[in-house]
Design a protein around this motif. Sequence first.
Motif, PDB file in Angstrom:
ATOM      1  N   UNK A 352      26.459  47.445  35.810  1.00 14.42           N
ATOM      2  CA  UNK A 352      26.807  48.542  34.905  1.00 14.42           C
ATOM      3  C   UNK A 352      25.814  49.700  34.979  1.00 14.42           C
ATOM      4  N   UNK A 353      24.533  49.404  35.294  1.00  9.88           N
ATOM      5  CA  UNK A 353      23.517  50.461  35.359  1.00  9.88           C
ATOM      6  C   UNK A 353      23.271  50.945  36.784  1.00  9.88           C
ATOM      7  N   UNK A 354      23.973  50.388  37.753  1.00  9.60           N
ATOM      8  CA  UNK A 354      23.792  50.792  39.150  1.00  9.60           C
ATOM      9  C   UNK A 354      24.337  52.197  39.361  1.00  9.60           C
ATOM     10  N   UNK A 355      23.531  53.040  40.013  1.00  5.41           N
ATOM     11  CA  UNK A 355      23.977  54.419  40.249  1.00  5.41           C
ATOM     12  C   UNK A 355      25.169  54.461  41.193  1.00  5.41           C
ATOM     13  N   UNK A 356      25.165  53.597  42.217  1.00  3.86           N
ATOM     14  CA  UNK A 356      26.302  53.560  43.142  1.00  3.86           C
ATOM     15  C   UNK A 356      27.578  53.119  42.438  1.00  3.86           C
ATOM     16  N   UNK A 357      27.439  52.102  41.598  1.00  5.50           N
ATOM     17  CA  UNK A 357      28.606  51.626  40.849  1.00  5.50           C
ATOM     18  C   UNK A 357      29.115  52.716  39.914  1.00  5.50           C
ATOM     19  N   UNK A 358      28.199  53.368  39.197  1.00  6.12           N
ATOM     20  CA  UNK A 358      28.593  54.426  38.268  1.00  6.12           C
ATOM     21  C   UNK A 358      29.290  55.567  39.007  1.00  6.12           C
ATOM     22  N   UNK A 359      28.778  55.902  40.190  1.00  6.18           N
ATOM     23  CA  UNK A 359      29.385  56.990  40.954  1.00  6.18           C
ATOM     24  C   UNK A 359      30.809  56.633  41.372  1.00  6.18           C
ATOM     25  N   UNK A 360      31.013  55.403  41.858  1.00  7.10           N
ATOM     26  CA  UNK A 360      32.365  54.977  42.271  1.00  7.10           C
ATOM     27  C   UNK A 360      33.306  54.917  41.076  1.00  7.10           C
ATOM     28  N   UNK A 361      32.784  54.434  39.940  1.00 11.12           N
ATOM     29  CA  UNK A 361      33.625  54.328  38.756  1.00 11.12           C
ATOM     30  C   UNK A 361      34.013  55.709  38.232  1.00 11.12           C
ATOM     31  N   UNK A 362      33.100  56.653  38.318  1.00 14.44           N
ATOM     32  CA  UNK A 362      33.421  58.015  37.881  1.00 14.44           C
ATOM     33  C   UNK A 362      34.515  58.619  38.755  1.00 14.44           C
ATOM     34  N   UNK A 363      34.461  58.362  40.043  1.00 19.30           N
ATOM     35  CA  UNK A 363      35.509  58.852  40.931  1.00 19.30           C
ATOM     36  C   UNK A 363      36.852  58.222  40.563  1.00 19.30           C
ATOM     37  N   UNK A 364      36.819  56.933  40.251  1.00 20.06           N
ATOM     38  CA  UNK A 364      38.056  56.221  39.921  1.00 20.06           C
ATOM     39  C   UNK A 364      38.684  56.759  38.641  1.00 20.06           C
ATOM     40  N   UNK A 365      37.884  56.909  37.584  1.00 20.80           N
ATOM     41  CA  UNK A 365      38.439  57.404  36.323  1.00 20.80           C
ATOM     42  C   UNK A 365      38.796  58.888  36.435  1.00 20.80           C
ATOM     43  N   UNK A 366      38.128  59.617  37.316  1.00 21.76           N
ATOM     44  CA  UNK A 366      38.487  61.022  37.530  1.00 21.76           C
ATOM     45  C   UNK A 366      39.872  61.125  38.165  1.00 21.76           C
ATOM     46  N   UNK A 367      40.153  60.239  39.103  1.00 22.30           N
ATOM     47  CA  UNK A 367      41.488  60.212  39.711  1.00 22.30           C
ATOM     48  C   UNK A 367      42.541  59.906  38.645  1.00 22.30           C
TER      49      UNK A 367
END
Length: 539
Positions: A352-367
Motif C-alpha cells: 500500500x505504501x509502495x511508490x510503484x504500486x501507488x503509481x500503477x493504482x493511480x493510473x488504473x483509477x484515472x482510467x
Amino acid sequence: MDFRLPSWTRPGLLVVLFACLLIFSGLNRFDLRDSVEPREAGVAADMLQKNQFLVPTLNGRAFLEKPPLSYWLQAASMKAFGYEPFAARLPSAFAGIATVLLFVFFFRHSERKDWLILLSGFFLLTMESFWAHARTAGQDMLLAFGVSLALLSFYFAREKHSRALWFMFAAGIAIATLTKGVVGLAVPGVVIFSYLLVETIFLDKRLSVHNWLQPLLFTLLGLLPILVWLWFLYRSQGFAAVKEVVWVNSVGRFDGGYAQGSHAEPFYFYLKKLPETFQPWSLFLYIAVWQSLKMLLKERRVLFFVCWILAPYILLSIAAGKRPSYLIMLYPAAAALLAHVVVSWAQQEAIATSSNFAKRLKWLVSIQAAMLSAATLLLVVRLVQVDTPAMAGLAAVLATPMLVIMWRSIPALRVFNFVASCAGAILVIYVTYYSAVVPSDDHDQSPRALMAKLADFAAEGRPVALYQPSERIEGATSFYLQRSLPVANTEAALEKLIADNADVVVLIMEQSPVDWSKFTNEARLKYGNLWYHYVSGKR
C-alpha cells in the motif's frame, strides 16, 4: 493510500439505500421491451387470468421452458399492483437487492467487514448488466440470487461451522432449481466440485468424505420442492411434460439437441464478450483475478470466489446455448473477489505504501474516472438528442460535483471519496438514462402499440387473432390485453379463420409468406425492426 472510513458510515445501511435508489428509480418509466420481458410477463399474466398455477402457459398453451417460481412471483405482483411493467419487474428487483444483502449478512463477522460489505455491494450494484437485469422481468436475477445463496451458505457453513447455514444452502438450491431447472443445480455443483477438488489435493492433501457428502445430502433436501412440482406436473400432463422441462429444455440446450431458441454460439462466444462483461469494472476485475493467483493457496475464500467465476465460465462456454445473461450468476463472485483483493492491498502495508504500486493504482483509477466522465458526457449528448434539454442540464449539474470529487481523490488515493463519488455519478448516469432516454424509443421497442391497435379493433366488436406469432407477441397479448387470442399457424388455417368470420382482424408479420392479395390490409405498425399488418377478409 487512504483507506479510512468516516466514523458516520454504516456500510450495510448505505448499501441497502444505494440498492433501493438504483434499482427502484424509474422502474415503471418504460414499457416491456425486447424479447424476454413480454414473454415472461405474458406467461405470468396468462397463469393469473386462468387461475392455474401448476403449468406455465403462454397464450393458453403449455410453456415448459422453465419451472414456475419466477412466474408465480410475477403473477403475485400483478395481482397486487395490476398489469403494470413495474409489477412484472418487482421479483427481479427484490432478488437483486436480496443478492446484495447476502454480502451484508455473510461478511458481517469478517475482518475488515465494513470495507468488504461496502465494496462488494458497490461493485455488484454498479455492474451495468447486473443492475439492468435487476430491472428486467425474467428469471436471470432470481437464479443469480438462488445460486449466490447456495454458494455463500456452502462456504460460510464450513468456515463458521454453522449447521443452520446448511439449510440456507438447501434453500438456495431450491430457489435456483425452481427458477431454471437443471441449470440451477449444475452451476453450484460445478463450483463446489472444483473447490473441493482443489482443497482436497492442494490444501488438505487428504480425502475427507464428510466434506463431499454434506453438500450432497443438503442438495437432495434442496431438490425436494422441484421434485414435488415435477410430480404434480407428471400427474397433470404426463411424462412428456416432465421430459420437456428436465431434459429437452435443459440438457438439450447444453448439447445443442434443442434447436428452437437454443441461442447456439461458438465456444469462444464469451471470450469475445470479455471486454463488456462486468463493466464498468472489467479492467479492475481482470487485474484482481491476476493478483489473486498469488493468494489462491493461502486464502481459501479467494480460492472459492475464483472457482465461482472460472468453473461456471468454462461450463457455460462448453454449452451449445449461450447468452450474455447466463453470466449474471458470476457477477456476485466477481464483486466479492474485487472487494477482497482491494482490502488485501490495504492490509499489506508494504504494498500500500509502495511508490510503484501507488503509481500503477493511480493510473488504473484515472482510467476508471475517465470512463465515467466520458459516459456522463455521452449521456448529456443523448439527452439533448431525445429532446430533453432540461434533463440534460439536471444530469450535468448533479454529476459534475461527483466527477470533481472523483478526480480530486486520485492523487492521495482516498478510497472512500473515490467510491462514494463513483456511486453518485453512476446513480445519475444509470437512472437518468433509463428514466429519459430508454422511454423515448418505447414506440419501437415495446409491443404496447401493437396491442393497443388490436384493442381498438376489439372495442369495435370485431374478433381479433394472431398468425404465426412469436413468443413475445403471444406474451404481450396476455399482459396488455389480459386475454388469450386464437392463433392460426398455417395459411390454410388463416384463410379458414377469415372465411368463418368476415369481421375478424388478424395480426400478421410482414415477412410472413402469405398471399397478401387474398386479404384487406386495415392497418400497419412497426415494432422493433419489423412491420406488422392487421388484415381481414377481401372486400
